[in-house]
Design a protein around this motif. Structure first.
Motif, PDB file in Angstrom:
ATOM      1  N   ILE A 136       0.844  -1.191   0.000  1.00 35.10           N
ATOM      2  CA  ILE A 136       0.000   0.000   0.000  1.00 35.10           C
ATOM      3  C   ILE A 136       0.883   1.246   0.000  1.00 35.10           C
ATOM      4  O   ILE A 136       1.742   1.416   0.875  1.00 35.10           O
ATOM      5  N   VAL A 137       0.677   2.113  -0.976  1.00 34.38           N
ATOM      6  CA  VAL A 137       1.487   3.332  -1.071  1.00 34.38           C
ATOM      7  C   VAL A 137       0.663   4.586  -0.744  1.00 34.38           C
ATOM      8  O   VAL A 137       1.215   5.663  -0.567  1.00 34.38           O
ATOM      9  N   GLU A 138      -0.636   4.422  -0.672  1.00 37.49           N
ATOM     10  CA  GLU A 138      -1.510   5.548  -0.294  1.00 37.49           C
ATOM     11  C   GLU A 138      -2.804   5.011   0.286  1.00 37.49           C
ATOM     12  O   GLU A 138      -3.362   4.045  -0.221  1.00 37.49           O
ATOM     13  N   GLY A 139      -3.269   5.645   1.385  1.00 40.86           N
ATOM     14  CA  GLY A 139      -4.518   5.222   2.007  1.00 40.86           C
ATOM     15  C   GLY A 139      -4.374   3.920   2.772  1.00 40.86           C
ATOM     16  O   GLY A 139      -3.283   3.523   3.170  1.00 40.86           O
ATOM     17  N   SER A 140      -5.487   3.221   2.962  1.00 41.94           N
ATOM     18  CA  SER A 140      -5.487   1.943   3.672  1.00 41.94           C
ATOM     19  C   SER A 140      -6.740   1.165   3.299  1.00 41.94           C
ATOM     20  O   SER A 140      -7.654   1.700   2.677  1.00 41.94           O
ATOM     21  N   GLU A 141      -6.779  -0.095   3.695  1.00 42.64           N
ATOM     22  CA  GLU A 141      -7.908  -0.957   3.338  1.00 42.64           C
ATOM     23  C   GLU A 141      -9.214  -0.529   3.997  1.00 42.64           C
ATOM     24  O   GLU A 141     -10.290  -0.900   3.523  1.00 42.64           O
ATOM     25  N   ASP A 142      -9.137   0.225   5.096  1.00 43.66           N
ATOM     26  CA  ASP A 142     -10.354   0.650   5.778  1.00 43.66           C
ATOM     27  C   ASP A 142     -10.578   2.161   5.683  1.00 43.66           C
ATOM     28  O   ASP A 142     -11.351   2.727   6.436  1.00 43.66           O
ATOM     29  N   ASP A 143      -9.884   2.807   4.740  1.00 38.68           N
ATOM     30  CA  ASP A 143     -10.049   4.250   4.536  1.00 38.68           C
ATOM     31  C   ASP A 143     -11.193   4.478   3.544  1.00 38.68           C
ATOM     32  O   ASP A 143     -10.986   4.604   2.334  1.00 38.68           O
ATOM     33  N   ILE A 144     -12.410   4.524   4.068  1.00 39.58           N
ATOM     34  CA  ILE A 144     -13.602   4.660   3.221  1.00 39.58           C
ATOM     35  C   ILE A 144     -13.942   6.140   3.055  1.00 39.58           C
ATOM     36  O   ILE A 144     -14.056   6.875   4.037  1.00 39.58           O
ATOM     37  N   ARG A 145     -14.110   6.557   1.820  1.00 41.19           N
ATOM     38  CA  ARG A 145     -14.410   7.957   1.539  1.00 41.19           C
ATOM     39  C   ARG A 145     -15.562   8.081   0.548  1.00 41.19           C
ATOM     40  O   ARG A 145     -15.797   7.187  -0.265  1.00 41.19           O
ATOM     41  N   ALA A 146     -16.245   9.192   0.661  1.00 38.29           N
ATOM     42  CA  ALA A 146     -17.270   9.527  -0.326  1.00 38.29           C
ATOM     43  C   ALA A 146     -16.628  10.507  -1.297  1.00 38.29           C
ATOM     44  O   ALA A 146     -16.406  11.670  -0.957  1.00 38.29           O
ATOM     45  N   TYR A 147     -16.312  10.021  -2.483  1.00 37.52           N
ATOM     46  CA  TYR A 147     -15.707  10.877  -3.505  1.00 37.52           C
ATOM     47  C   TYR A 147     -16.813  11.629  -4.236  1.00 37.52           C
ATOM     48  O   TYR A 147     -17.847  11.056  -4.588  1.00 37.52           O
ATOM     49  N   ILE A 148     -16.569  12.905  -4.450  1.00 38.72           N
ATOM     50  CA  ILE A 148     -17.580  13.790  -5.021  1.00 38.72           C
ATOM     51  C   ILE A 148     -17.249  14.054  -6.487  1.00 38.72           C
ATOM     52  O   ILE A 148     -16.155  14.503  -6.825  1.00 38.72           O
ATOM     53  N   TYR A 149     -18.207  13.746  -7.360  1.00 37.46           N
ATOM     54  CA  TYR A 149     -17.999  13.911  -8.802  1.00 37.46           C
ATOM     55  C   TYR A 149     -19.056  14.829  -9.396  1.00 37.46           C
ATOM     56  O   TYR A 149     -20.173  14.945  -8.872  1.00 37.46           O
ATOM     57  N   VAL A 150     -18.692  15.455 -10.492  1.00 35.62           N
ATOM     58  CA  VAL A 150     -19.634  16.229 -11.288  1.00 35.62           C
ATOM     59  C   VAL A 150     -19.531  15.724 -12.722  1.00 35.62           C
ATOM     60  O   VAL A 150     -18.420  15.558 -13.252  1.00 35.62           O
ATOM     61  N   ALA A 151     -20.678  15.457 -13.333  1.00 37.30           N
ATOM     62  CA  ALA A 151     -20.684  14.951 -14.706  1.00 37.30           C
ATOM     63  C   ALA A 151     -21.664  15.762 -15.549  1.00 37.30           C
ATOM     64  O   ALA A 151     -22.726  16.168 -15.065  1.00 37.30           O
ATOM     65  N   ALA A 152     -21.289  16.006 -16.794  1.00 31.60           N
ATOM     66  CA  ALA A 152     -22.176  16.673 -17.754  1.00 31.60           C
ATOM     67  C   ALA A 152     -22.617  15.640 -18.780  1.00 31.60           C
ATOM     68  O   ALA A 152     -21.774  14.956 -19.379  1.00 31.60           O
TER      69      ALA A 152
END
Length: 210
Positions: A166-182
């Motif tokens: 693992i080079v970034e984050g972790s297996e239990d690092d849960i996030r809500a990623y925010i996206y915008v789409a057209a």
């Protein structure tokens, strides 16, 4: 479900502010599609926007409903799109992407492969979807361009392909990623059918979930 645990309340509380930030980021970006839609946005209310969009889209499909379209997008289309995106299977998304966004996502996928890393591909849920605006395409005279904000629950974990380290984050690092789409609907003359295309797609931040 995992998104109903304690962190969900905080994320939901931030959702309205995130949507406003998403629209502001979109409108102040350098993307050419932004200039097409933002020039008319300030002169229209959300209610008239949505009514206009449904009226125009019903010219293509008499049974079109904006709410039903959003529900299908959130329950079917976006989970599949995000899965392919995270797995780097961008070529499979090409039929549903505009040329510019396809080239950008393909370049990002190639860059990850070159670095020898891969990201966690689990899509835990799509939520807090909101139609930010519906605006006419005055340039190409196509169907209305719909700007959608949504959150995708993902695991923030990047690993080295060869070792699995693992080079970034972790297996239990849960996030809500925010996206915008057209998105815009178009008629495919070769196939004789109506299809939706993602004209642009961008990450607009993330909220820690647990």
């Amino acid at each position: 479900q995992i998104y109903e645990k304690s962190g969900a309340a905080d994320a939901r509380q931030k959702a309205s502010n995130v949507a406003e930030d998403a629209r502001e980021a979109w409108e102040t970006s350098q993307n050419p599609w932004v200039y097409r839609v933002s020039s008319v946005y300030d002169t229209m209310t959300a209610e008239s926007e949505f009514a206009m969009a449904e009226r125009e889209l019903r010219k293509l499909d008499p049974h079109f409903s904006l709410e039903e379209w959003k529900r299908d997008l959130v329950e079917v289309t976006l989970p599949r799109t995000m899965q392919l995106f995270l797995e780097g299977r961008i070529k499979e998304l090409k039929p549903s992407l505009g040329e510019a966004v396809y080239n950008r996502l393909a370049a990002e996928s190639r860059a990850r492969k070159k670095e020898g890393v891969y990201i966690d591909t689990n899509v835990l849920g799509i939520m807090n979807s909101e139609i930010i605006s519906c605006t006419p395409d005055h340039v190409n005279k196509g169907s209305p361009i719909i700007l959608l904000h949504f959150m995708c629950q993902q695991i923030n974990c990047t690993r080295k392909k060869e070792t699995g380290e693992i080079v970034e984050g972790s297996e239990d690092d849960i996030r809500a990623y925010i996206y915008v789409a057209a998105l815009q609907r178009e008629y495919d003359e070769e196939k004789g059918e109506l299809n939706w295309k993602i004209l642009d797609f961008m990450l607009n931040g993330a909220v820690a979930y647990l």
